[in-house]
Design an enzyme around this catalytic site. Structure first.
Site: not given
Length: 612
Positions: A2, A27, A74, A100-101, A485, A489, A492, A508, A607
């Site tokens: 947050c 955030r 968040w 935050n936490g 990656e 992307k 996300e 496979h 983030k």
């Protein structure tokens, strides 16, 4: 995960708080709120949604006041709504908190408070903390500062906190354990934030709080103590950050700006560390641990998300050049599986923010085992940089977009230099190749600039496949992590399901998914596995799959097989991750934009992951 802001001084707090929340919205952005110290007490406004929704909600209400706190959330405990939004106020209105936490023992604390007559209106762990502080404050008839410190001795978990007390109106109390918190120092004013981005426009003088430290702040002074009341001397550092770096600079999104910044961020990362004449790598941040690096029998890399993918590239490079075995671990799993760590191991922790909770926990576990721990981080003064034995900064500059782009290429650049340095020191890389790769590293920024001129090609492919339900990404060798990656992307920011695989693994299992509706992105630049990748493309085409190939410039073979080719300039195969990832970033970006997605603030993500 947050964003926290606070202000105390002579200015009006509201515009400072709102501006700060907008800077920190990457955030967390599912709800936002502010609390202001006004003549009649503390007034709180909070609203589900983004900071702009909070502004509309407040509209023309009375928001004067020189002291205030703000929060953009968040969600961890409790769904996003107005009630669960921060700030949270205690039952009797004495204490107002932003947090935050995660308070891990909140349930047990809540039960004890309920037994003592407390009621709760939200589903959050933060409201429990606000009531715990108030309970101690009223029962003990003690100061707010002492109440906070006593309450925090009973708390298990991570927190970055700012607290207001209605009975002590000219004061803010800030505390940190695990979640980052910085304090900007002005003239008879102070600014508090989760990171420096909201502070840079006001002051460049910064105090970084350490774990289990409590700051008591009035407009005239700041005192710093531990939770156990040991006095500390605040250390003020100069912030090296320009306001222009955290603006969009004419781009539609931060993500696009940061993609286009990669020639500069890569250059800044190797500038002063890689020399062409004479060809050498200089990593002064590792100077004190060279003897341990020279003697290393094993390297462990710990990271999460995009940084984990960079670590996988690093595994290929370090093993190739220095012949040291490397294991790459998800930091989120590392400490929970009772890992084997020797005191001769080198552990490299990679984190853009330097505050990633899982990676920080892995760092502490490795240090407890006696390993030498190195950090690769982008943020000066971050927790990982302070807790590791040595390290290298990436110099990527601020990365605001939630989907990491330039951090990846900067991390790969650092890992490339570490691999080359180790190879040279251990005499496991030939002088000719050492010189060639350093010379080629200098060409990468220009080659990325060339790739970025092909934006219309990426848009055209994005337009064709923006509505696809699934994508597969394939790569071999050090390009396999680039495939991972690229898939990440796309997931996300566009919410399209995508998976990355080693190209040789397709037969496979994943080949069962191939049909005429399946786009398959294959990284197929010319290297020692080129012929094998051509065979993989033929296997996809035989099953009517759609092939989007990332190829070396001028390639004619794959151009005759693929549905679409996106060219990149040819480079040394060990540096190809730096060039081939750029088309994948842009393809994901344009698909997300065309789907109407919020590119910079994708749903459910934040983030800096400062909670487990």
């Amino acid at each position: 995960m947050c964003g926290i802001v606070g202000y105390i001084g002579s200015k009006q707090a509201f515009p400072i708080l709102i501006s700060g929340l907008k800077r920190l919205e990457y955030r967390g952005y599912d709800s936002a709120g502010i609390a202001l110290q006004q003549s009649n007490g503390i007034t709180t406004y909070k609203k589900q949604g983004k900071v702009s929704d909070l502004e509309l909600f407040i509209n023309k209400r009375e928001v004067s006041g020189n002291i205030g706190i703000g929060h953009t959330r968040w969600a961890t405990h409790g769904e996003p709504n107005d009630v669960n939004a921060h700030p949270h106020t205690s039952m009797n209105g004495k204490i107002t908190v932003i947090h935050n936490g995660i308070i891990e023992n909140y349930s047990r604390l809540q039960k004890k408070l309920v037994d003592r007559g407390y009621t709760f209106t939200s589903e959050t762990d933060t409201e429990v903390l606000a009531n715990l502080i108030e309970y101690i404050y009223i029962k003990g008839n003690i100061s707010a500062e002492l109440s906070v410190r006593l309450a925090l001795t009973k708390v298990i978990g991570a927190y970055g906190l700012v607290i207001m007390c209605s009975d002590e109106p000219n004061k803010l109390i800030a505390a940190r354990n695990g979640s980052p918190l910085v304090i900007g120092v002005g003239t008879n004013e102070y600014f508090i934030a989760s990171d420096a981005t909201p502070i840079v426009e006001h002051t460049n003088r910064i105090i970084y709080l350490n774990d289990k430290e409590v700051a008591v702040i009035s407009p005239e002074e700041l005192t710093l103590k531990t939770i156990l009341n040991d006095s500390l001397t605040p250390i003020i550092q100069e912030l090296n950050l320009d306001i222009e770096e955290i603006e969009k600079g004419g781009f539609d999104h931060f993500m696009l700006k940061e993609i286009y910044e990669q020639p500069k961020s890569i250059t800044d990362t190797f500038r002063g560390r890689a020399s062409q004449n004479p060809p050498e790598i200089y990593l002064g941040g590792l100077y004190n641990v060279f003897d341990k690096l020279d003697a290393a029998q094993r390297i462990l890399i710990v990271a999460c998300g995009t940084s984990w993918h960079a670590g996988l590239v690093g595994e290929y490079l370090i093993e190739e050049f220095s012949r040291i075995p490397v294991e790459v671990e998800y930091a989120s799993e590392f400490r929970y599986r009772n890992p084997i760590i020797y005191n001769t191991d080198i552990v490299i922790a990679i984190s853009q923010s330097g505050e990633t909770a899982d990676t920080l926990a892995a760092v502490r576990l490795a240090k407890e085992a006696g390993a030498t721990v190195l950090g690769i981080c982008n943020v000066v003064g971050s927790s990982i940089t302070r807790e590791t034995d040595a390290g290298v900064y990436t110099h990527a500059g601020p990365e605001i977009g939630v989907a990491s782009t330039k951090a990846f290429t900067a991390q790969v650049t650092v890992l490339t230099m570490i691999a080359l340095l180790l190879g040279k020191r251990r005499n496991t890389i030939c002088e000719k190749e050492y010189k060639e790769i350093i010379a080629e590293l200098y060409t990468i920024p220009k080659k990325i600039e060339e790739i970025l001129t092909y934006s219309e090609d990426y848009k055209a492919v994005a337009e064709l496949y923006k509505n696809a339900a699934n994508f597969i990404y394939l790569g071999r060798g050090c390009l396999f992590p680039v495939a991972l990656e690229g898939a990440l992307k796309l997931k996300e920011i566009s919410y399209i399901h995508a998976e990355g695989y080693p190209a040789a693994e397709m037969k496979h299992g994943p080949i069962a998914l191939i049909d005429e509706n399946m786009p398959v992105v294959i990284i197929a630049t010319k290297d020692k596995s080129y012929e094998k990748v051509v065979s993989n493309i033929q296997e996809v085409r035989a099953r009517k799959g759609i092939v989007i190939a990332i190829v070396s410039k001028g390639d004619k073979t794959i151009a005759g097989l693929a549905n679409h080719v996106l060219e990149v300039p040819e480079t040394h195969m060990q540096l190809a991750p730096l060039t081939t990832v750029i088309p994948l970033q842009l393809l994901s970006y344009y698909i997300a934009v065309m789907r109407g997605c919020d590119v910079d603030q994708p749903r459910n993500l934040a983030k800096s992951v400062t909670v487990e």
